[in-house]
Design a protein around this motif. Structure first.
Motif, short mmCIF file in Angstrom:
data_model
loop_
_atom_site.label_atom_id
_atom_site.label_comp_id
_atom_site.label_asym_id
_atom_site.label_seq_id
_atom_site.Cartn_x
_atom_site.Cartn_y
_atom_site.Cartn_z
N TRP A 4 0.83 -1.21 0.00
CA TRP A 4 0.00 0.00 0.00
C TRP A 4 0.86 1.26 0.00
O TRP A 4 0.52 2.25 -0.65
N LEU A 5 1.95 1.23 0.75
CA LEU A 5 2.77 2.44 0.91
C LEU A 5 3.55 2.81 -0.35
O LEU A 5 3.61 3.98 -0.72
N VAL A 6 4.18 1.82 -0.98
CA VAL A 6 5.03 2.13 -2.13
C VAL A 6 4.21 2.76 -3.27
O VAL A 6 4.58 3.83 -3.77
N PRO A 7 3.11 2.15 -3.70
CA PRO A 7 2.32 2.82 -4.75
C PRO A 7 1.75 4.16 -4.28
O PRO A 7 1.64 5.10 -5.06
N GLY A 8 1.42 4.25 -3.00
CA GLY A 8 0.89 5.50 -2.46
C GLY A 8 1.90 6.63 -2.56
O GLY A 8 1.57 7.74 -2.99
N VAL A 9 3.14 6.35 -2.19
CA VAL A 9 4.18 7.37 -2.26
C VAL A 9 4.46 7.76 -3.71
O VAL A 9 4.64 8.95 -4.03
N ILE A 10 4.45 6.79 -4.60
CA ILE A 10 4.66 7.09 -6.02
C ILE A 10 3.53 7.96 -6.55
O ILE A 10 3.78 8.94 -7.27
N LEU A 11 2.30 7.64 -6.20
CA LEU A 11 1.16 8.45 -6.65
C LEU A 11 1.22 9.86 -6.08
O LEU A 11 0.86 10.83 -6.76
N ILE A 12 1.66 10.00 -4.84
CA ILE A 12 1.80 11.33 -4.24
C ILE A 12 2.81 12.16 -5.03
O ILE A 12 2.55 13.33 -5.36
N GLY A 48 -3.07 8.75 -3.70
CA GLY A 48 -1.84 8.29 -3.06
C GLY A 48 -1.89 8.43 -1.55
O GLY A 48 -1.46 7.54 -0.82
N LEU A 49 -2.42 9.54 -1.08
CA LEU A 49 -2.57 9.73 0.37
C LEU A 49 -3.50 8.69 0.96
O LEU A 49 -3.26 8.19 2.06
N ALA A 50 -4.55 8.34 0.24
CA ALA A 50 -5.48 7.32 0.72
C ALA A 50 -4.79 5.96 0.83
O ALA A 50 -4.98 5.24 1.81
N LEU A 51 -3.96 5.62 -0.16
CA LEU A 51 -3.24 4.35 -0.10
C LEU A 51 -2.26 4.31 1.07
O LEU A 51 -2.15 3.30 1.76
N VAL A 52 -1.57 5.41 1.30
CA VAL A 52 -0.65 5.48 2.44
C VAL A 52 -1.43 5.33 3.75
O VAL A 52 -1.01 4.61 4.65
N ALA A 53 -2.56 5.99 3.84
CA ALA A 53 -3.38 5.90 5.06
C ALA A 53 -3.85 4.46 5.29
O ALA A 53 -3.80 3.96 6.42
N VAL A 54 -4.27 3.78 4.24
CA VAL A 54 -4.70 2.39 4.37
C VAL A 54 -3.55 1.52 4.84
O VAL A 54 -3.71 0.67 5.72
N GLY A 55 -2.37 1.73 4.27
CA GLY A 55 -1.20 0.97 4.68
C GLY A 55 -0.86 1.17 6.15
O GLY A 55 -0.55 0.22 6.87
N ILE A 56 -0.92 2.41 6.61
CA ILE A 56 -0.63 2.71 8.01
C ILE A 56 -1.69 2.10 8.93
O ILE A 56 -1.36 1.51 9.96
N LEU A 57 -2.95 2.23 8.55
CA LEU A 57 -4.03 1.67 9.38
C LEU A 57 -3.96 0.16 9.45
O LEU A 57 -4.22 -0.44 10.50
#
Length: 63
Positions: A4-12, A48-57
């Motif tokens: 979740w984090l890696v694609p999220g950071v790339i999208l950000i 991207g922020l949503a994916l990062v949030a999902v990964g953290i949660l």
């Protein structure tokens, strides 16, 4: 977490660049000064922020 984090950071990062190009802050591209990219960029950034949030949660729930 990482899937979740890696694609999220790339999208950000991509969303931020597209936004700045659309707003004509970053010049030298076909996308510079285009309102289309000034609209798409923030949407991609929020995704991207949503994916990062999902990964953290998801990580917090495991521990």
């Amino acid at each position: 977490m990482w899937p979740w984090l890696v694609p999220g950071v790339i999208l950000i990062a991509v969303g931020a660049v597209w936004t700045l190009q659309g707003l004509d802050v970053l010049r030298g591209s076909v996308m510079s000064g285009s309102s289309l990219w000034a609209t798409i960029g923030p949407i991609v950034l929020l995704a991207g922020l949503a994916l990062v949030a999902v990964g953290i949660l998801r990580r917090r729930r495991r521990t």
